[in-house]
Scaffold this motif. Structure first.
Motif, PDB file in Angstrom:
ATOM      1  N   ALA A 203       0.835  -1.042  -0.025  1.00  8.43           N
ATOM      2  CA  ALA A 203      -0.166  -0.022   0.099  1.00  8.43           C
ATOM      3  C   ALA A 203       0.853   1.217  -0.003  1.00  8.43           C
ATOM      4  CB  ALA A 203      -0.890   0.093   1.339  1.00  8.43           C
ATOM      5  N   ALA A 204       2.033   1.104   0.423  1.00  8.42           N
ATOM      6  CA  ALA A 204       2.995   2.169   0.679  1.00  8.42           C
ATOM      7  C   ALA A 204       3.662   2.428  -0.811  1.00  8.42           C
ATOM      8  CB  ALA A 204       3.988   2.178   1.613  1.00  8.42           C
ATOM      9  N   ARG A 205       3.637   1.654  -1.599  1.00  6.12           N
ATOM     10  CA  ARG A 205       4.238   2.011  -2.932  1.00  6.12           C
ATOM     11  C   ARG A 205       3.817   3.091  -3.723  1.00  6.12           C
ATOM     12  NH1 ARG A 205       4.421  -4.365  -5.706  1.00  6.12           N
ATOM     13  NH2 ARG A 205       5.671  -5.227  -3.972  1.00  6.12           N
ATOM     14  N   CYS A 206       4.448   3.692  -4.696  1.00  2.00           N
ATOM     15  CA  CYS A 206       3.983   4.727  -5.353  1.00  2.00           C
ATOM     16  C   CYS A 206       3.439   4.398  -6.602  1.00  2.00           C
ATOM     17  CB  CYS A 206       5.289   5.730  -5.883  1.00  2.00           C
ATOM     18  SG  CYS A 206       4.533   7.229  -6.812  1.00  2.00           S
ATOM     19  N   LEU A 207       1.892   4.459  -6.539  1.00  5.84           N
ATOM     20  CA  LEU A 207       0.947   3.788  -7.540  1.00  5.84           C
ATOM     21  C   LEU A 207       1.330   4.688  -8.670  1.00  5.84           C
ATOM     22  CD1 LEU A 207      -2.016   3.292  -5.454  1.00  5.84           C
ATOM     23  CD2 LEU A 207      -0.272   1.680  -5.773  1.00  5.84           C
ATOM     24  N   HIS A 208       1.472   5.936  -8.648  1.00 11.30           N
ATOM     25  CA  HIS A 208       1.519   6.773  -9.882  1.00 11.30           C
ATOM     26  C   HIS A 208       2.921   6.300 -10.732  1.00 11.30           C
ATOM     27  CE1 HIS A 208       0.844  10.140 -12.534  1.00 11.30           C
ATOM     28  NE2 HIS A 208       2.369  10.238 -12.455  1.00 11.30           N
ATOM     29  N   ASN A 209       3.991   6.118  -9.861  1.00 11.98           N
ATOM     30  CA  ASN A 209       5.104   5.803 -10.786  1.00 11.98           C
ATOM     31  C   ASN A 209       4.836   4.216 -11.372  1.00 11.98           C
ATOM     32  OD1 ASN A 209       6.643   8.034 -10.345  1.00 11.98           O
ATOM     33  ND2 ASN A 209       7.730   7.164  -8.692  1.00 11.98           N
ATOM     34  N   GLU A 210       4.183   3.517 -10.579  1.00 13.26           N
ATOM     35  CA  GLU A 210       4.089   2.088 -11.049  1.00 13.26           C
ATOM     36  C   GLU A 210       3.142   2.104 -12.481  1.00 13.26           C
ATOM     37  OE1 GLU A 210       4.004  -1.392  -7.846  1.00 13.26           O
ATOM     38  OE2 GLU A 210       2.396  -0.031  -7.552  1.00 13.26           O
ATOM     39  N   LEU A 211       2.400   3.164 -12.413  1.00 12.99           N
ATOM     40  CA  LEU A 211       1.579   3.392 -13.660  1.00 12.99           C
ATOM     41  C   LEU A 211       2.484   3.646 -14.949  1.00 12.99           C
ATOM     42  CD1 LEU A 211      -1.605   5.459 -13.812  1.00 12.99           C
ATOM     43  CD2 LEU A 211       0.282   6.147 -15.427  1.00 12.99           C
ATOM     44  N   TYR A 212       3.544   4.498 -14.575  1.00 10.30           N
ATOM     45  CA  TYR A 212       4.603   4.599 -15.766  1.00 10.30           C
ATOM     46  C   TYR A 212       5.138   3.473 -16.102  1.00 10.30           C
ATOM     47  CZ  TYR A 212       4.465   9.687 -14.451  1.00 10.30           C
ATOM     48  OH  TYR A 212       4.171  11.082 -14.419  1.00 10.30           O
ATOM     49  N   TRP A 213       5.799   2.796 -15.048  1.00 10.56           N
ATOM     50  CA  TRP A 213       6.444   1.313 -15.305  1.00 10.56           C
ATOM     51  C   TRP A 213       5.691   0.418 -16.050  1.00 10.56           C
ATOM     52  CZ3 TRP A 213       7.967   2.194  -9.490  1.00 10.56           C
ATOM     53  CH2 TRP A 213       8.857   3.002  -9.363  1.00 10.56           C
ATOM     54  N   ARG A 214       4.473   0.378 -15.984  1.00  3.44           N
ATOM     55  CA  ARG A 214       3.680  -0.913 -16.455  1.00  3.44           C
ATOM     56  C   ARG A 214       3.012  -0.245 -17.686  1.00  3.44           C
ATOM     57  NH1 ARG A 214       4.032  -4.769 -13.034  1.00  3.44           N
ATOM     58  NH2 ARG A 214       4.226  -4.529 -10.791  1.00  3.44           N
ATOM     59  N   GLY A 215       3.322   0.850 -18.196  1.00  2.00           N
ATOM     60  CA  GLY A 215       2.833   1.322 -19.540  1.00  2.00           C
ATOM     61  C   GLY A 215       1.355   1.732 -19.711  1.00  2.00           C
ATOM     62  N   ALA A 216       0.559   2.221 -18.629  1.00  2.00           N
ATOM     63  CA  ALA A 216      -0.457   2.632 -18.466  1.00  2.00           C
ATOM     64  C   ALA A 216      -0.727   3.892 -19.201  1.00  2.00           C
ATOM     65  CB  ALA A 216      -1.060   2.569 -17.094  1.00  2.00           C
ATOM     66  N   ASP A 217      -1.684   4.646 -18.688  1.00  2.00           N
ATOM     67  CA  ASP A 217      -2.006   5.854 -19.681  1.00  2.00           C
ATOM     68  C   ASP A 217      -2.009   6.980 -18.597  1.00  2.00           C
ATOM     69  OD1 ASP A 217      -2.676   4.569 -21.961  1.00  2.00           O
ATOM     70  OD2 ASP A 217      -4.777   4.981 -21.952  1.00  2.00           O
ATOM     71  N   TRP A 218      -1.376   8.203 -19.055  1.00  2.00           N
ATOM     72  CA  TRP A 218      -1.468   9.350 -17.959  1.00  2.00           C
ATOM     73  C   TRP A 218      -1.331  10.756 -19.006  1.00  2.00           C
ATOM     74  CZ3 TRP A 218       3.038   6.284 -19.054  1.00  2.00           C
ATOM     75  CH2 TRP A 218       4.209   7.023 -19.621  1.00  2.00           C
ATOM     76  N   TRP A 219      -1.896  11.561 -18.475  1.00  2.00           N
ATOM     77  CA  TRP A 219      -1.842  12.673 -19.164  1.00  2.00           C
ATOM     78  C   TRP A 219      -1.041  13.918 -18.243  1.00  2.00           C
ATOM     79  CZ3 TRP A 219      -5.085  14.728 -23.174  1.00  2.00           C
ATOM     80  CH2 TRP A 219      -4.636  15.974 -23.653  1.00  2.00           C
ATOM     81  N   GLY A 220       0.212  14.444 -18.987  1.00  2.00           N
ATOM     82  CA  GLY A 220       1.153  15.130 -18.294  1.00  2.00           C
ATOM     83  C   GLY A 220       0.719  16.726 -18.776  1.00  2.00           C
ATOM     84  N   ALA A 221       0.434  17.338 -17.678  1.00  2.00           N
ATOM     85  CA  ALA A 221       0.051  18.903 -17.773  1.00  2.00           C
ATOM     86  C   ALA A 221       1.192  19.947 -17.375  1.00  2.00           C
ATOM     87  CB  ALA A 221      -1.353  19.090 -16.898  1.00  2.00           C
ATOM     88  N   GLY A 222       1.439  20.702 -18.187  1.00  2.00           N
ATOM     89  CA  GLY A 222       2.382  21.473 -17.649  1.00  2.00           C
ATOM     90  C   GLY A 222       3.524  21.737 -18.585  1.00  2.00           C
ATOM     91  N   PRO A 223       4.483  22.751 -18.689  1.00  2.00           N
ATOM     92  CA  PRO A 223       5.574  23.035 -19.662  1.00  2.00           C
ATOM     93  C   PRO A 223       6.521  21.860 -19.529  1.00  2.00           C
ATOM     94  CG  PRO A 223       5.262  24.856 -18.311  1.00  2.00           C
ATOM     95  CD  PRO A 223       4.589  23.952 -17.535  1.00  2.00           C
ATOM     96  N   GLY A 224       6.580  21.294 -20.847  1.00  2.00           N
ATOM     97  CA  GLY A 224       7.670  20.253 -21.027  1.00  2.00           C
ATOM     98  C   GLY A 224       7.161  18.907 -20.620  1.00  2.00           C
ATOM     99  N   ALA A 225       5.782  18.870 -19.805  1.00  2.00           N
ATOM    100  CA  ALA A 225       5.393  17.626 -19.364  1.00  2.00           C
ATOM    101  C   ALA A 225       5.102  16.607 -20.461  1.00  2.00           C
ATOM    102  CB  ALA A 225       4.039  17.884 -18.603  1.00  2.00           C
ATOM    103  N   HIS A 226       5.397  15.254 -20.396  1.00  2.00           N
ATOM    104  CA  HIS A 226       4.994  14.092 -21.259  1.00  2.00           C
ATOM    105  C   HIS A 226       3.672  13.375 -21.024  1.00  2.00           C
ATOM    106  CE1 HIS A 226       9.202  13.645 -23.320  1.00  2.00           C
ATOM    107  NE2 HIS A 226       9.102  14.817 -22.651  1.00  2.00           N
ATOM    108  N   SER A 227       3.165  12.855 -21.970  1.00  2.00           N
ATOM    109  CA  SER A 227       1.901  12.117 -21.770  1.00  2.00           C
ATOM    110  C   SER A 227       2.029  10.854 -22.571  1.00  2.00           C
ATOM    111  CB  SER A 227       0.575  13.250 -22.290  1.00  2.00           C
ATOM    112  OG  SER A 227       0.505  13.980 -21.851  1.00  2.00           O
TER     113      SER A 227
END
Length: 410
Positions: free
Chosen positions: A282-306
């Motif tokens: 439960a203490a793991r960073c779920l957001h980073n796991e989302l990156y590492w497992r190739g899920a979807d994310w929207w990156g908002a802000g200058p230079g942000a990747h989606s």
């Protein structure tokens, strides 16, 4: 958020995605990354897309203003809703990074989170994180974040030794990050991370052990420990080139990693990604796991990747240019690429091999399978998971993770 953007094809003015990107989207988690590019001072080792007040002065006018930034980000969040159309997903993770997000008023961060909630909804139990510099928050600020829906905070500790912090150009004093953990806990934060850096010029094994001891004594449930990478163009790189401070070699980095794993494991932390340890799942960073497992994310802000459904894009870098595009109703996207099946296969190996449950051997081609058998013989992969069809790194394999990955993607 790297300071150099890749090449790519143009992003349509309205940000429209290919229909394929949203195919079967309901089966994939959706996260939001929010980039806040402002810093009070520039750390000597940092090459992220960040800006101090003096760097922005005269190069973006009111559009680059920190005071208007939350409204600009909310414009992009609303654009995201239009681009994703009737996508039914609620957001499962939100991560506010930087820069120094906590240079914005807590009310601004809460408003940004509110816009994501209003436009998409937050999934039950959604993880909502912000990064924070230890000298940019106090109990009242943390209380406002917690009341506004944030439930995880990540403090940039880096080191417990003053001379190491000075080399890194960090402005907080030793002991302040540990105090921040206690303040966050007192205000009701469920999960707290401390970021550490090892291998800073002038740091000794004793210094590194002291930093780990201080971090563990503060009581976080997550610790990230990263080897210092000296990036070209940074102040630290220039200092090393002039001979003002020594360069740390790979053997020292390996020794420091082993020290970290030993001390964190003894304290009840478990590695779940090469540079990350947590006390529980439960203490793991779920957001980073989302990156590492190739899920979807929207990156908002200058230079942000989606990334959505095999389409990856990135925004223009400068806050003024970013705000200017959104002010006209246009997408801030600077470029994008459509990932091929082969691109996605390679990325899965690159990212999943770093995780505690590894990557499926079925992703490997014959040359990669042969390399995996050699890695197994060399003690770089664990035998048990290998027999079950997964490549999982041993402790020695984690030290050589980049080399193992290069062999397996062939």
């Amino acid at each position: 958020m790297p300071s150099v953007l890749p090449d790519g094809e143009p992003v349509p003015d309205d940000g429209t995605l290919p229909a394929s990107a949203l195919h079967d989207s309901a089966s994939r988690p959706l996260g939001f990354y929010v980039h806040v590019p402002y810093c009070a001072t520039r750390c000597g080792y940092c090459d992220f897309n960040t800006y101090t007040a003096s760097e922005l002065r005269g190069s973006g006018g009111v559009l680059a203003s920190r005071e208007n930034y939350a409204d600009t980000l909310i414009d992009e969040i609303r654009l995201a809703r239009k681009v994703l159309g009737d996508d039914p997903r609620s957001v499962e993770t939100v991560f506010v990074g930087g820069g120094t997000p906590t240079l914005l008023p807590a009310a601004d961060l809460v408003r940004i989170l509110g816009a994501i909630r209003d436009e998409f909804g937050l999934a039950a139990g959604a993880e909502v994180t912000t990064e924070a510099n230890p000298d940019s928050v106090d109990p009242a600020y943390l209380a406002a974040l917690r009341a506004g829906g944030f439930n995880r905070v990540s403090f940039g500790m880096q080191s417990a030794r003053q001379h190491v912090l000075q080399v890194l150009d960090r402005t907080h004093t030793p002991g302040r990050p540990e105090a921040c953990v206690g303040e966050a806990r007192a205000e009701g934060f469920e999960h707290v991370n401390l970021d550490l850096i090892y291998g800073t010029p002038g740091e000794s094994d004793e210094d590194w052990r002291a930093s780990l001891e201080a971090a563990l004594g503060a009581g976080p449930d997550h610790v990230s420990a990263y080897a210092l990478i000296v990036e070209e163009g940074t102040q630290l790189a220039r200092r090393i080139r002039r001979g003002e401070v020594p360069m740390t070699d790979d053997d020292v980095h390996a020794d420091r990693y082993l020290i970290a794993d030993e001390m964190l494991s003894a304290a009840g932390f478990h590695w779940y990604e090469v540079s990350n340890w947590a006390t529980t799942e439960a203490a793991r960073c779920l957001h980073n796991e989302l990156y590492w497992r190739g899920a979807d994310w929207w990156g908002a802000g200058p230079g942000a990747h989606s990334h959505v459904g095999g389409v990856r894009w990135w925004n223009v870098k400068h806050p003024g240019a970013y705000a200017g595009r959104l002010a006209t109703g246009a997408s801030p996207g600077a470029g994008r690429e459509l990932l091929s099946d082969e691109d996605r296969r390679v990325e899965r190996i690159l990212l999943e091999l770093r995780l505690v449950d590894g990557c499926p051997l079925s992703l490997l081609r014959p040359e990669g399978l042969a390399a995996s058998r050699r890695a197994l013989t060399d003690g770089l992969l664990q035998p048990g998971p290998y027999e079950e069809g997964r490549a999982v790194l041993t402790l020695r394999g984690r030290l050589l993770a980049d080399a193992v990955v290069r062999d397996l993607v062939d």
